[in-house]
Design a protein around this motif. Structure first.
Motif, PDB file in Angstrom:
ATOM      1  N   VAL A  41       8.052   4.728   3.289  1.00 39.57           N
ATOM      2  CA  VAL A  41       8.517   4.005   2.679  1.00 39.57           C
ATOM      3  C   VAL A  41       9.642   2.550   3.285  1.00 39.57           C
ATOM      4  O   VAL A  41       9.839   1.617   2.809  1.00 39.57           O
ATOM      5  CB  VAL A  41       9.375   3.868   1.721  1.00 39.57           C
ATOM      6  CG1 VAL A  41      10.342   3.416   0.670  1.00 39.57           C
ATOM      7  CG2 VAL A  41       8.840   4.961   0.092  1.00 39.57           C
ATOM      8  N   LEU A  42      10.332   3.350   4.542  1.00 37.99           N
ATOM      9  CA  LEU A  42      11.416   2.227   4.530  1.00 37.99           C
ATOM     10  C   LEU A  42      10.810   1.636   6.131  1.00 37.99           C
ATOM     11  O   LEU A  42      10.998   0.595   6.285  1.00 37.99           O
ATOM     12  CB  LEU A  42      12.524   3.285   6.167  1.00 37.99           C
ATOM     13  CG  LEU A  42      12.993   4.697   5.351  1.00 37.99           C
ATOM     14  CD1 LEU A  42      13.998   5.296   5.730  1.00 37.99           C
ATOM     15  CD2 LEU A  42      14.400   3.298   4.221  1.00 37.99           C
ATOM     16  N   ASN A  43       9.678   2.141   6.527  1.00 35.24           N
ATOM     17  CA  ASN A  43       8.539   1.676   7.672  1.00 35.24           C
ATOM     18  C   ASN A  43       8.212   0.267   6.835  1.00 35.24           C
ATOM     19  O   ASN A  43       8.002  -0.349   7.542  1.00 35.24           O
ATOM     20  CB  ASN A  43       7.920   2.018   7.492  1.00 35.24           C
ATOM     21  CG  ASN A  43       6.940   1.694   9.270  1.00 35.24           C
ATOM     22  OD1 ASN A  43       7.207   1.444  10.126  1.00 35.24           O
ATOM     23  ND2 ASN A  43       5.030   1.719   8.728  1.00 35.24           N
ATOM     24  N   ALA A  44       7.490   0.461   5.419  1.00 31.90           N
ATOM     25  CA  ALA A  44       7.008  -0.755   4.394  1.00 31.90           C
ATOM     26  C   ALA A  44       8.207  -1.553   4.319  1.00 31.90           C
ATOM     27  O   ALA A  44       8.312  -2.723   4.351  1.00 31.90           O
ATOM     28  CB  ALA A  44       6.645   0.089   3.468  1.00 31.90           C
ATOM     29  N   LEU A  45       9.335  -0.897   4.348  1.00 34.77           N
ATOM     30  CA  LEU A  45      10.746  -2.276   4.047  1.00 34.77           C
ATOM     31  C   LEU A  45      10.792  -3.449   5.242  1.00 34.77           C
ATOM     32  O   LEU A  45      11.375  -4.324   4.753  1.00 34.77           O
ATOM     33  CB  LEU A  45      11.991  -0.994   3.995  1.00 34.77           C
ATOM     34  CG  LEU A  45      11.916  -0.349   2.515  1.00 34.77           C
ATOM     35  CD1 LEU A  45      13.704  -0.035   1.698  1.00 34.77           C
ATOM     36  CD2 LEU A  45      11.562  -1.742   1.187  1.00 34.77           C
ATOM     37  N   VAL A  59       0.084   5.292  -0.763  1.00 39.64           N
ATOM     38  CA  VAL A  59       0.033   6.283   0.596  1.00 39.64           C
ATOM     39  C   VAL A  59       0.964   6.525   0.840  1.00 39.64           C
ATOM     40  O   VAL A  59       1.771   6.674   0.999  1.00 39.64           O
ATOM     41  CB  VAL A  59      -1.403   4.932   1.680  1.00 39.64           C
ATOM     42  CG1 VAL A  59      -1.473   6.144   2.652  1.00 39.64           C
ATOM     43  CG2 VAL A  59      -2.467   4.474   1.238  1.00 39.64           C
ATOM     44  N   SER A  60       0.629   8.142   1.049  1.00 40.66           N
ATOM     45  CA  SER A  60       1.560   9.431   1.323  1.00 40.66           C
ATOM     46  C   SER A  60       1.553   9.526   1.751  1.00 40.66           C
ATOM     47  O   SER A  60       0.547  10.020   2.535  1.00 40.66           O
ATOM     48  CB  SER A  60       2.747   9.528  -0.415  1.00 40.66           C
ATOM     49  OG  SER A  60       1.289  10.239  -0.603  1.00 40.66           O
ATOM     50  N   SER A  61       2.446  10.414   2.653  1.00 41.08           N
ATOM     51  CA  SER A  61       2.109  11.618   4.063  1.00 41.08           C
ATOM     52  C   SER A  61       2.582  12.860   3.566  1.00 41.08           C
ATOM     53  O   SER A  61       2.865  12.680   2.120  1.00 41.08           O
ATOM     54  CB  SER A  61       3.004  11.373   4.947  1.00 41.08           C
ATOM     55  OG  SER A  61       3.065   9.875   5.782  1.00 41.08           O
ATOM     56  N   SER A  62       2.153  13.898   3.835  1.00 37.98           N
ATOM     57  CA  SER A  62       2.196  15.118   3.195  1.00 37.98           C
ATOM     58  C   SER A  62       2.627  15.952   3.315  1.00 37.98           C
ATOM     59  O   SER A  62       3.288  16.583   2.405  1.00 37.98           O
ATOM     60  CB  SER A  62       0.796  16.105   4.583  1.00 37.98           C
ATOM     61  OG  SER A  62       1.611  15.959   5.732  1.00 37.98           O
ATOM     62  N   SER A  63       4.358  15.500   3.905  1.00 36.26           N
ATOM     63  CA  SER A  63       5.506  15.825   4.266  1.00 36.26           C
ATOM     64  C   SER A  63       6.641  14.947   3.668  1.00 36.26           C
ATOM     65  O   SER A  63       5.692  13.738   3.154  1.00 36.26           O
ATOM     66  CB  SER A  63       6.102  16.344   5.383  1.00 36.26           C
ATOM     67  OG  SER A  63       6.499  15.411   5.668  1.00 36.26           O
ATOM     68  N   THR A  91       0.734  -1.295   0.093  1.00 37.23           N
ATOM     69  CA  THR A  91      -0.035  -0.140  -0.366  1.00 37.23           C
ATOM     70  C   THR A  91       0.549   1.381   0.297  1.00 37.23           C
ATOM     71  O   THR A  91      -0.244   2.647  -0.322  1.00 37.23           O
ATOM     72  CB  THR A  91      -0.534   0.041   1.339  1.00 37.23           C
ATOM     73  OG1 THR A  91      -0.201   0.093   2.864  1.00 37.23           O
ATOM     74  CG2 THR A  91      -1.728  -1.288   1.273  1.00 37.23           C
ATOM     75  N   VAL A  92       1.577   0.857   0.304  1.00 39.67           N
ATOM     76  CA  VAL A  92       3.415   2.612   0.319  1.00 39.67           C
ATOM     77  C   VAL A  92       3.439   2.369  -0.645  1.00 39.67           C
ATOM     78  O   VAL A  92       3.900   3.009  -1.338  1.00 39.67           O
ATOM     79  CB  VAL A  92       4.052   2.451   2.119  1.00 39.67           C
ATOM     80  CG1 VAL A  92       4.786   3.635   1.491  1.00 39.67           C
ATOM     81  CG2 VAL A  92       3.432   2.831   2.165  1.00 39.67           C
ATOM     82  N   LEU A  93       4.040   0.738  -1.253  1.00 34.79           N
ATOM     83  CA  LEU A  93       5.769   0.684  -2.094  1.00 34.79           C
ATOM     84  C   LEU A  93       5.043   0.699  -3.713  1.00 34.79           C
ATOM     85  O   LEU A  93       5.408   1.311  -4.263  1.00 34.79           O
ATOM     86  CB  LEU A  93       6.528  -0.246  -2.253  1.00 34.79           C
ATOM     87  CG  LEU A  93       7.186  -0.080  -0.653  1.00 34.79           C
ATOM     88  CD1 LEU A  93       7.358  -2.103  -0.622  1.00 34.79           C
ATOM     89  CD2 LEU A  93       8.145   1.074  -0.476  1.00 34.79           C
ATOM     90  N   GLY A  94       3.456   0.636  -3.721  1.00 34.27           N
ATOM     91  CA  GLY A  94       3.099   0.350  -4.890  1.00 34.27           C
ATOM     92  C   GLY A  94       3.240  -1.130  -5.521  1.00 34.27           C
ATOM     93  O   GLY A  94       3.907  -1.896  -5.406  1.00 34.27           O
ATOM     94  N   TRP A  95       2.900  -1.224  -6.538  1.00 35.02           N
ATOM     95  CA  TRP A  95       2.967  -2.388  -7.356  1.00 35.02           C
ATOM     96  C   TRP A  95       4.834  -2.481  -8.070  1.00 35.02           C
ATOM     97  O   TRP A  95       4.401  -3.668  -7.159  1.00 35.02           O
ATOM     98  CB  TRP A  95       2.342  -2.825  -8.858  1.00 35.02           C
ATOM     99  CG  TRP A  95       0.412  -2.919  -8.648  1.00 35.02           C
ATOM    100  CD1 TRP A  95      -0.650  -2.102  -8.737  1.00 35.02           C
ATOM    101  CD2 TRP A  95       0.108  -4.346  -8.097  1.00 35.02           C
ATOM    102  NE1 TRP A  95      -1.530  -3.502  -8.881  1.00 35.02           N
ATOM    103  CE2 TRP A  95      -1.255  -4.430  -7.700  1.00 35.02           C
ATOM    104  CE3 TRP A  95       0.757  -4.737  -7.947  1.00 35.02           C
ATOM    105  CZ2 TRP A  95      -1.954  -5.522  -8.062  1.00 35.02           C
ATOM    106  CZ3 TRP A  95      -0.353  -6.170  -6.891  1.00 35.02           C
ATOM    107  CH2 TRP A  95      -1.760  -6.816  -7.216  1.00 35.02           C
TER     108      TRP A  95
END
Length: 544
Positions: free
Chosen positions: A318-322, A306-310, A146-150
């Motif tokens: 992205v790092l949390n998804a990793l 899904v991305s944050s505003s900043s 959901t953060v990194l995409g396909w």
């Protein structure tokens, strides 16, 4: 009686020389630990013969100066012949010379990991599947998409899979040292032997013990919650009982089942349990993605990351998804322990059947992991819950339009797999606690104490699960702490032990992967802490 000619007359009766009775060579005995020692060979270094120590074959035993006068001889006394087993190399070989200096560890025959060494490639495959990627950790992999995409999600998942498979190969071949004849039966033992005990206490003992105890806490939370879901699915809410058990009570029920099963004595004895756990893991992972894909995509599904505003927030997301992906690829802390259950000698080293079992198990893992992750993300997209992953999405979105039998079986298989995985993840802690006793008492741990230790460990994990029910929301953070065990340390262990030629391909690959793994671990930990602070987390102590 007339004496014969040439024979002097007999003046007195001849007293015959007293004959010392022939000494019976007692049977050769060796300490029972030699068959479970860290040595590559099972040949004892010092063999006990009738209470005395006899040097190994090829050396002449020393004769005591005060043992027997020269005038009194023992006729036909022969030094006991010590036969070399057929699997030992010739005396002149470098391996045999190294084996002479190998110190036997009598504790190996008393500890649950090395108590039995009759494992094989099938046992290795069962244990690896039960402790590997498929399981509760694989259920949250679509959350990373959901953060990194396909595109980047698939690339990162594939890269992590290949990376951890390579480090797994390194660990399997580091288990035995042909130079010293040692078998390193535990991850921490290999780390301490390579970098020293001080470095092991600083960098290795916490992530290794966390992967044992912390995973058991997560399994109690997941298993207890799924038990509650199974009860609601089968009984339909309050139809069975007006006062159903609370979540903490479901945790306790799951813990009792896990503690009872943990009384199996050693790692080899739970091979059947691991087989059942592997079958149920493959089955429920397949059922989840098949049902999710068959029901079709939900309305309003979006695949935009899904991305944050900043900008800094997006980087940390992205790092949390990793970190979530890294958390799924755990289990390397158990590879050496699984390989320790196999017999090994020079002609048949244990890394051969171990690698066969690993290749088979990871083929099954790949066939389950990719359909589950890609199919789950295709079906739910950004709507997939971050807590529980595709399992929670299945019950949240398809509880009414899916057969209750399928939902009930899925929950039941998750419970069985969690109970089975509890056994293998708890075994390193059981082994470590019992080693403290055997080192002090110089004897094996009695059965009643072993049962008490495992019960206390299980209920200690239960208290942690009740006190910290939000552990499942810390997946990225915990993955950062566990990441070096999987992706970094094996590369440094290989460089230190094998010493590849400087600037060779092996040297570049291991230095690059090891350094990248350590750097990625630090970045993921920092990013996960930032995400938790930025998005917030509902902390409820002792309120599961």
């Amino acid at each position: 009686m007339t004496p014969r000619l040439g024979t002097p007359p007999i003046s007195a009766p001849i007293t015959p020389r007293p004959m010392t009775p022939r000494l019976m060579t007692p049977p050769i005995s060796a300490p029972p630990s030699q068959f479970h020692s860290p040595s590559l060979s099972r040949s004892p270094l010092l063999i006990s013969v009738g209470g005395d120590q006899v040097e190994p074959a090829g050396k002449t035993p020393k004769t005591s100066k005060t043992s027997t006068p020269r005038t009194s001889r023992t006729p036909n006394f022969r030094t006991p012949i010590i036969r070399t087993p057929r699997f030992i190399t010739p005396l002149g070989s470098p391996i045999r010379k190294a084996l002479r200096f190998t110190k036997l560890d009598p504790q190996d025959a008393w500890l649950p990991i090395t108590e039995s060494r009759n494992g094989n490639a099938y046992y290795a495959a069962f244990h690896t599947l039960s402790s590997g990627i498929i399981g509760i950790q694989a259920l949250v992999l679509p959350v990373a998409f959901t953060v990194l995409g396909w595109t980047w999600g698939t690339i990162c998942l594939t890269a992590a899979f290949i990376w951890q498979l390579y480090t797994l190969y390194l660990l399997v071949h580091l288990h035995e040292s042909p130079e010293t004849g040692m078998r390193f039966s535990r991850y921490l033992q290999l780390f301490n032997a390579t970098f020293g005990e001080k470095m092991g206490n600083i960098f290795a003992i916490f992530p290794i013990m966390y992967l044992s105890g912390g995973t058991c806490v997560a399994l109690i939370i997941m298993g207890g919650s799924t038990m509650k879901q199974f009860y609601l699915t089968v009984c339909g809410g309050a139809a069975c009982s007006p006062n159903p058990p609370t979540t903490a009570e479901w945790y306790l029920i799951f813990t009792c089942a896990a503690v009872v099963l943990s009384q199996l004595p050693n790692l080899n004895s739970i091979a059947g349990v691991s087989l059942i756990g592997a079958i149920t893991a493959v089955t429920y992972c397949t059922m989840i993605w098949v049902v999710s894909v068959a029901e079709g995509r939900l309305s309003g599904v979006s695949y935009n990351p899904v991305s944050s505003s900043s900008e800094i927030g997006r980087i940390f997301d992205v790092l949390n998804a990793l970190g979530i992906i890294a958390f799924a690829f755990r289990g390397h802390n158990l590879i050496l322990e699984i390989q320790a259950t196999m017999p090994s000698d020079e002609k048949h080293p244990s890394h051969v059947p171990m690698w066969k079992g690993v290749k088979f198990s990871y083929t099954i893992i790949a066939l389950c992991l990719y359909p589950l992750t890609i199919g789950g993300y295709w079906a739910y997209g950004q709507l997939i819950p971050s807590d529980g992953g595709v399992l929670a999405a299945l019950f949240q979105y398809h509880a009414r339009d899916t057969s209750q039998v399928i939902l009930g079986l899925t929950s039941l298989f998750v419970i069985i797999n969690a109970v089975s995985s509890f056994q293998i993840y708890g075994m390193p802690t059981f082994d470590d606690i019992e080693s403290k006793y055997t080192m002090r008492k110089k004897k094996p741990c009695p059965r009643w104490l072993r049962a008490l230790i495992r019960a206390l460990f299980g209920f200690g994990c239960y208290l942690m699960a009740v006190a910290l029910p939000f552990v499942s929301k810390l997946t990225g953070l915990l993955g950062g702490f566990a990441l070096p065990i999987t992706l970094a340390y094996p590369c440094f262990l290989w460089l230190k032990t094998k010493k590849p030629k400087m600037y060779s391909p092996s040297w570049f690959i291991n230095w690059g992967l090891g350094t990248s793994g350590m750097g990625l671990s630090v970045i993921v930990i920092v990013a996960s802490i930032y995400v938790l602070i930025d998005t917030g987390i509902h902390v409820s102590f002792f309120n599961p």
